[in-house]
Design a protein around this motif. Structure first.
Motif, short mmCIF file in Angstrom:
data_model
loop_
_atom_site.label_atom_id
_atom_site.label_comp_id
_atom_site.label_asym_id
_atom_site.label_seq_id
_atom_site.Cartn_x
_atom_site.Cartn_y
_atom_site.Cartn_z
N ARG A 78 11.81 10.75 -15.06
CA ARG A 78 12.37 9.50 -14.57
C ARG A 78 12.64 9.55 -13.08
O ARG A 78 13.30 10.46 -12.58
N CYS A 79 12.11 8.58 -12.38
CA CYS A 79 12.37 8.34 -10.96
C CYS A 79 11.67 7.03 -10.62
O CYS A 79 10.84 6.56 -11.40
N PRO A 80 12.00 6.41 -9.50
CA PRO A 80 11.26 5.19 -9.13
C PRO A 80 9.76 5.47 -9.05
O PRO A 80 9.34 6.57 -8.67
N GLU A 81 8.97 4.46 -9.41
CA GLU A 81 7.51 4.60 -9.45
C GLU A 81 6.84 3.70 -8.42
O GLU A 81 7.11 2.50 -8.37
N VAL A 82 5.93 4.28 -7.65
CA VAL A 82 5.03 3.50 -6.80
C VAL A 82 3.92 3.00 -7.72
O VAL A 82 3.25 3.80 -8.38
N ASN A 83 3.72 1.69 -7.76
CA ASN A 83 2.76 1.13 -8.70
C ASN A 83 1.86 0.12 -7.98
O ASN A 83 2.35 -0.74 -7.25
N GLY A 84 0.57 0.23 -8.21
CA GLY A 84 -0.38 -0.76 -7.71
C GLY A 84 -0.54 -0.78 -6.20
O GLY A 84 -0.82 -1.83 -5.63
N LEU A 85 -0.41 0.36 -5.54
CA LEU A 85 -0.61 0.40 -4.09
C LEU A 85 -2.06 0.04 -3.79
O LEU A 85 -2.97 0.65 -4.33
N GLN A 86 -2.25 -0.97 -2.96
CA GLN A 86 -3.60 -1.37 -2.59
C GLN A 86 -3.68 -1.73 -1.11
O GLN A 86 -2.72 -2.26 -0.55
N VAL A 87 -4.79 -1.40 -0.53
CA VAL A 87 -5.15 -1.87 0.81
C VAL A 87 -6.36 -2.77 0.61
O VAL A 87 -7.32 -2.39 -0.06
N TRP A 88 -6.30 -3.95 1.18
CA TRP A 88 -7.34 -4.95 0.95
C TRP A 88 -7.50 -5.79 2.19
O TRP A 88 -6.49 -6.12 2.82
#
Length: 179
Positions: A78-88
């Motif tokens: 359990r810890c905060p999650e980085v989700n869906g990081l995108q460069v576009w």
């Protein structure tokens, strides 16, 4: 943003008025992913960050959600999650924008009192980058589950194998600060 000059990345939380421009920038079709991530933010579970370049604050170059409640998979720490990081768009990739976004997300998590930040990877290329940036392979495999809706409004449930990585934000080992 042409990609010719370096981008001084700025992150800010998404607002309701951003949603139409986000769909123009990176269309999610019937899945309405931007609206879904914004609804998580409105519920207080996450922050949906938008990245721009200081030189051109009206043009998005990336987006990412931090899920303050952590990853939905129970088998990962359990810890905060980085989700869906995108460069576009894709032409902007490999210019350090994603790396700078991740650094700013880490600063935000640290400022909120978190000692670790986690993310899931399913590809060896990004995994190598995250390891270079200080993320540690926890040895936890899990299924990253999500749903998308096609043009015919058919719902698709996906479960992609992923590996959980974590980064200590205070210099300690990833699992040493867990409560």
């Amino acid at each position: 943003m042409s990609g010719m000059q370096p981008c001084d990345v700025v992150l800010r939380p998404c607002t309701a008025t951003d949603l139409p421009a986000l769909e123009d920038w990176a269309p999610t079709g019937n899945s309405r992913t931007h609206a879904m991530r914004f609804s998580h933010q409105e519920a207080g579970d996450s922050t949906y960050y938008l990245a721009t370049c200081r030189q051109d604050p009206d043009t998005f170059v990336g987006s990412c959600e931090i899920r303050w409640t952590g990853c939905a998979a129970s088998e990962v720490p359990r810890c905060p999650e980085v989700n869906g990081l995108q460069v576009w768009p894709e032409v902007l990739r490999s210019q350090g924008i994603g790396t700078r976004m991740l650094g700013l997300l880490e600063e935000e998590a640290r400022a909120r009192g978190h000692h670790e930040l986690g993310l899931g990877v399913d590809d060896s290329g990004p995994k190598r980058l995250y390891l270079r940036l200080g993320y540690v392979d926890t040895g936890h495999d899990y299924l990253d589950r999500y749903t998308w809706i096609d043009d015919a409004h058919q719902v698709h449930h996906v479960a992609d194998p992923a590996r959980w990585l974590m980064k200590p934000l205070d210099g300690e080992s990833p699992e040493s600060t867990r409560s």
